[in-house]
Motif scaffolding. Sequence first.
Motif, PDB file in Angstrom:
ATOM      1  N   UNK A  41       0.875  -1.170   0.000  1.00 39.84           N
ATOM      2  CA  UNK A  41       0.000   0.000   0.000  1.00 39.84           C
ATOM      3  C   UNK A  41       0.915   1.223   0.000  1.00 39.84           C
ATOM      4  N   UNK A  42       1.096   1.828  -1.184  1.00 41.18           N
ATOM      5  CA  UNK A  42       1.985   2.983  -1.332  1.00 41.18           C
ATOM      6  C   UNK A  42       1.127   4.219  -1.529  1.00 41.18           C
ATOM      7  N   UNK A  43       1.371   5.241  -0.726  1.00 42.63           N
ATOM      8  CA  UNK A  43       0.524   6.434  -0.727  1.00 42.63           C
ATOM      9  C   UNK A  43       1.264   7.662  -1.250  1.00 42.63           C
ATOM     10  N   UNK A  44       0.481   8.573  -1.841  1.00 45.02           N
ATOM     11  CA  UNK A  44       0.978   9.868  -2.290  1.00 45.02           C
ATOM     12  C   UNK A  44      -0.139  10.892  -2.058  1.00 45.02           C
ATOM     13  N   UNK A  45       0.097  12.135  -2.468  1.00 47.46           N
ATOM     14  CA  UNK A  45      -0.876  13.196  -2.202  1.00 47.46           C
ATOM     15  C   UNK A  45      -2.010  13.256  -3.224  1.00 47.46           C
ATOM     16  N   UNK A  46      -1.729  12.934  -4.495  1.00 44.93           N
ATOM     17  CA  UNK A  46      -2.750  13.076  -5.540  1.00 44.93           C
ATOM     18  C   UNK A  46      -2.869  11.812  -6.381  1.00 44.93           C
ATOM     19  N   UNK A  47      -4.048  11.608  -6.939  1.00 48.40           N
ATOM     20  CA  UNK A  47      -4.248  10.448  -7.808  1.00 48.40           C
ATOM     21  C   UNK A  47      -3.480  10.595  -9.119  1.00 48.40           C
ATOM     22  N   UNK A  48      -3.200  11.838  -9.522  1.00 51.86           N
ATOM     23  CA  UNK A  48      -2.405  12.064 -10.730  1.00 51.86           C
ATOM     24  C   UNK A  48      -1.029  11.413 -10.591  1.00 51.86           C
ATOM     25  N   UNK A  49      -0.364  11.623  -9.472  1.00 51.25           N
ATOM     26  CA  UNK A  49       0.967  11.052  -9.231  1.00 51.25           C
ATOM     27  C   UNK A  49       0.878   9.532  -9.111  1.00 51.25           C
ATOM     28  N   UNK A  50      -0.185   9.029  -8.496  1.00 51.17           N
ATOM     29  CA  UNK A  50      -0.339   7.581  -8.316  1.00 51.17           C
ATOM     30  C   UNK A  50      -0.397   6.837  -9.645  1.00 51.17           C
ATOM     31  N   UNK A  51      -0.749   7.532 -10.708  1.00 50.89           N
ATOM     32  CA  UNK A  51      -0.869   6.895 -12.019  1.00 50.89           C
ATOM     33  C   UNK A  51       0.380   7.041 -12.876  1.00 50.89           C
TER      34      UNK A  51
END
Length: 164
Positions: free
Chosen positions: A75-85
Amino acid sequence: MPVTIDQIKELRAETGAGVMDCRQALTESDGDIERARLLLREKGIATANKRADRTAGQGLIHSYIHGGRIGVLVDLRCETDFVAKTPQFEELAHDIAMQVASMNPASVSADNMPDDADEGAVALLDQEFIKDGSQTIADRINDVIASIGEKIEVARFTRYEMGE
């Protein structure tokens, strides 16, 4: 010594940092690519520290199966869904999953080490990165933070192995 476009391209390809950041680092290091790389890393660590109090509410769950006998969910987290993609974020998730499969860490960080962990157990963030022994997993994450400019954290992971 003037900085050449080829030097900027080379540093950008190696680090993923922005063009202006590469140019500035090369200028400060008088064209020395190794020193410029270190300057960019220091800048990345400073960026990561500035973002430490932000909420990482987006991200992804990455799965990795090794040889049909070991399975990992990260489970890797970031601030925005844009970066997650982005491919860079997905590659980081894959690298971390491979690390968990290979090294079987007891916890994400030393702060949340379980009471029943083996003596000498090393937390994921403190482990030497299997693809580059000169870095820890925390260093690898900080490099990506420096490149994309968002907070990234490993929220949790699960590792399954046949026979355990």
